[in-house]
Design a protein around this motif. Structure first.
Motif, PDB file in Angstrom:
ATOM      1  N   THR A 288       6.180   1.813  11.070  1.00 13.41           N
ATOM      2  CA  THR A 288       6.478   1.073  12.297  1.00 13.41           C
ATOM      3  C   THR A 288       5.372   0.070  12.612  1.00 13.41           C
ATOM      4  N   TYR A 289       4.140   0.482  12.426  1.00 11.01           N
ATOM      5  CA  TYR A 289       2.991  -0.384  12.706  1.00 11.01           C
ATOM      6  C   TYR A 289       2.990  -1.616  11.794  1.00 11.01           C
ATOM      7  N   THR A 290       3.102  -1.424  10.494  1.00  8.08           N
ATOM      8  CA  THR A 290       3.042  -2.567   9.573  1.00  8.08           C
ATOM      9  C   THR A 290       4.238  -3.496   9.756  1.00  8.08           C
ATOM     10  N   ASN A 291       5.395  -2.928  10.045  1.00 14.97           N
ATOM     11  CA  ASN A 291       6.580  -3.771  10.242  1.00 14.97           C
ATOM     12  C   ASN A 291       6.548  -4.525  11.564  1.00 14.97           C
ATOM     13  N   SER A 292       5.627  -4.146  12.464  1.00 12.07           N
ATOM     14  CA  SER A 292       5.502  -4.869  13.734  1.00 12.07           C
ATOM     15  C   SER A 292       4.521  -6.037  13.636  1.00 12.07           C
ATOM     16  N   LEU A 293       3.761  -6.102  12.549  1.00 10.85           N
ATOM     17  CA  LEU A 293       2.781  -7.180  12.374  1.00 10.85           C
ATOM     18  C   LEU A 293       3.445  -8.447  11.896  1.00 10.85           C
ATOM     19  N   PRO A 294       2.900  -9.627  12.212  1.00  8.49           N
ATOM     20  CA  PRO A 294       3.403 -10.866  11.605  1.00  8.49           C
ATOM     21  C   PRO A 294       3.293 -10.742  10.091  1.00  8.49           C
ATOM     22  N   SER A 295       4.391 -10.906   9.390  1.00  7.38           N
ATOM     23  CA  SER A 295       4.412 -10.601   7.962  1.00  7.38           C
ATOM     24  C   SER A 295       3.439 -11.457   7.156  1.00  7.38           C
ATOM     25  N   LEU A 296       3.304 -12.743   7.516  1.00 13.23           N
ATOM     26  CA  LEU A 296       2.419 -13.625   6.759  1.00 13.23           C
ATOM     27  C   LEU A 296       0.956 -13.221   6.910  1.00 13.23           C
ATOM     28  N   ASP A 297       0.622 -12.524   8.012  1.00 16.09           N
ATOM     29  CA  ASP A 297      -0.748 -12.057   8.203  1.00 16.09           C
ATOM     30  C   ASP A 297      -1.149 -11.032   7.148  1.00 16.09           C
ATOM     31  N   LEU A 298      -0.160 -10.351   6.559  1.00 20.88           N
ATOM     32  CA  LEU A 298      -0.466  -9.333   5.567  1.00 20.88           C
ATOM     33  C   LEU A 298      -1.096  -9.921   4.306  1.00 20.88           C
TER      34      LEU A 298
END
Length: 593
Positions: A486-496
């Motif tokens: 849930t945490y990772t999917n809530s982050l802006p994807s390009l920030d990963l």
């Protein structure tokens, strides 16, 4: 942990012997205990069985099928509920009395109290069948990410459910018939597309779905999502530590599958530096030419007990043995290596921790970096220039990666990513897998979600479970805790990818002295089949191609010969395509010839 076997019969002809055959076929999933329950209703008959693998609770009272004290409800359950203590305390406050310390009993009473809605409270890996023995209704569920498997046959006479396809086929109630329609998808992607399987009359239950099955066989399907406390202000380190604490058990000598890469090394570093565990058993593969020194170094640095499995060209002699055990082919050589690791761990570590899922959540694959680069540059001249790389001579091997990427590019981002996923040689027709007019951020999130919902579920988790459970070893995946997902999917994807692949995990590992592992080049977990296939003159790899066989209905003998010739010449790398062919043929020989 266990193997699930359930038959809901409407024909009146099913006997206990059919269930026993299923349980015998899945005995390796739970060799510590096996029991059955039979209940007859007005129009149907329910047979439930379980093979139990004891992890923490050794009490016979925890054996399955587990029946409620009033005799009305029964449960067969495969997996682990990591937040069961929290759920247990809540039930205690509500007046529930327990006779065991097992998560199975907690799950049983949680479902009795809350029904289908209670599934949203579960944090763990699970597949289960919950039965109301008064009216014959069933609740069938599988965890959201698909860590634990569940297969179903739906016919006019029976609904049959098992943890493995082989369990369903062993019942003798289902015709064993090849589903040829999945083979083009397998050749393109390496696996069958859920819910389809390689068998016409068996489907895989979609992860995150709940089936409510009436005693008459009617099925209502509903999706479910975890009900979590807010992750706002959460710290990844704390969530990962919590996940490992919940999943690590000293009593069973829990080990770690250690490659020396970021994902598995971080798990070991946390066990040692945060939780103070020394002499944790670790299991590594050597002989693949993938810098095994890193796994040895990590084991020494984090005070682990190092165990290795050495592989070489002769290891291929066991490929047929391995393929004879699998339900359906997945053309990922990591499955063979996982099988060998589980064999090594058997009798020493009953539980293994795996870094599976980290790449899908934290954008760790090469295709993620390639797609990210493509999205940021698709409207520039750079994009046009790279597309021309497809015309570079094949013998310029130094450009092979660029040439392959160029052949996958399309003006539609969705098609481009889909091309990245597939074999160039067996690629299916161009197909958009999500809508076209989106922002770069939305496109990249769709790509990560697609990997989580397909490659992770249908390849990585499928082979992890099947290969390890073959030796009665439970594999747990701390990165796939619901809170972390849930945490990772809530982050802006390009920030990963803003600081490179898996930069968030690398920063954590650096805090534990992990500089050597952060700096190493990404190495996939698999056999060096590219090099080994070039030594094929030492092995009779392709003898099947000298005679007519079932495989040639899908890949012609001439096509296989061309792939072999080009690969052996060194002018092209068709190792992945040849591996798919080899695995499929050997599996077909074992199951249908």
């Amino acid at each position: 942990m266990c193997g699930i076997s359930v038959i809901l019969d409407f024909s009146g002809s099913v006997e206990e012997s059919h269930l026993h055959k299923m349980m015998k076929a899945t005995h390796h999933r739970g060799p510590d205990a096996d029991n059955i329950l039979v209940k007859e209703f007005e129009r149907s008959k329910l047979l439930m069985g379980a093979n139990r693998l004891q992890i923490i609770d050794k009490l016979e009272a925890s054996n399955q099928p587990l029946v409620s004290l009033n005799g009305r409800y029964a449960l067969v359950f495969n997996g682990e509920i990591y937040n069961y203590e929290e759920l247990r305390n809540k039930l205690l406050n509500e007046g529930v009395e327990f006779i065991t310390r097992s998560d199975t009993e907690v799950l049983l009473f949680h479902l009795v109290k809350n029904g289908v809605d209670g599934i949203r409270d579960l944090n763990g890996m699970f597949a289960f069948v919950f039965a109301d023995l008064e009216n014959g209704d069933l609740i069938v569920a599988r965890d959201t990410i698909g860590i634990k498997p569940l297969f179903v046959h739906r016919g006019s006479n029976q609904v049959i459910i098992s943890s493995e396809i082989n369990g369903i086929l062993a019942s003798g109630l289902v015709k064993k018939e090849l589903n040829e329609e999945v083979i083009p998808h397998y050749l393109a992607y390496k696996y069958a597309p859920q819910p389809a399987t390689f068998y016409k009359h068996v489907e895989e239950m979609t992860p995150g779905m709940v089936w409510e099955v009436s005693a008459s066989g009617e099925i209502e399907k509903t999706p479910t999502t975890p009900r979590l406390k807010t992750t706002k202000g959460a710290h990844l380190k704390n969530m990962l530590v919590d996940s490992i604490v919940q999943q690590y058990t000293q009593s069973n000598n829990t080990g770690v599958m250690l490659s020396g890469g970021v994902d598995s090394t971080l798990l070991l570093a946390i066990l040692n530096k945060e939780l103070g565990y020394n002499h944790v058993p670790v299991y590594s593969i050597t002989g693949t030419g993938k810098d095994e020194a890193y796994s040895r170094k990590a084991a020494a640095q984090y005070q682990a007990e190092y165990n290795e499995v050495n592989v070489n060209l002769s290891t291929f002699d066991r490929l047929g043995e391995y393929l004879s055990t699998i339900d359906q082919p997945v053309a990922d050589s990591a499955s063979f290596l996982t099988w060998l690791i589980a064999e090594k761990a058997k009798g020493h570590s009953k539980v293994l921790l795996s870094g599976a899922g980290a790449d899908e959540l934290f954008a760790g694959y090469n295709r993620h970096k390639a797609f990210y680069t493509y999205l940021l540059n698709r409207n520039k001249n750079w994009f046009k220039g790279v597309k021309q790389a497809r015309y570079l001579p094949q013998w310029l091997e130094v450009f092979s990666g660029l040439r392959k990427m160029a052949g996958s590019l399309d003006a539609n981002p969705s098609i481009t990513f889909n091309n990245f996923l597939q074999s160039e040689y067996f690629r299916l027709d161009k197909e958009s897998i999500w809508e076209e007019n989106l922002s770069n951020e939305q496109h990249f999130r769709r790509a990560l979600n697609f990997d989580q919902n397909h490659y992770l579920m249908e390849d990585v988790l499928a082979i992890t479970d099947h290969s390890s459970m073959r030796f009665s070893v439970e594999t747990r995946v701390p990165y796939l805790d619901n809170h972390i997902i849930t945490y990772t999917n809530s982050l802006p994807s390009l920030d990963l990818l803003s600081k490179g692949r898996k930069w968030m995990l690398k920063e954590l590992l650096l805090s534990y002295g992990g500089e050597p592992y952060v700096g190493r080049k990404k190495k996939g977990f698999g056999l060096p089949i590219k090099e080994w296939f070039k030594q094929s003159e030492k092995k009779d790899w392709w003898s099947f191609n000298k005679k007519e066989c079932q495989l040639h209905s899908f890949v012609t003998s001439q096509s296989i010969d061309i792939l072999i010739k080009k690969h052996l010449s060194g002018r092209a790398d068709f190792s992945q395509e040849l591996w798919r062919i080899l695995v499929l043929q050997k599996w077909l020989e074992h199951n249908f010839q």
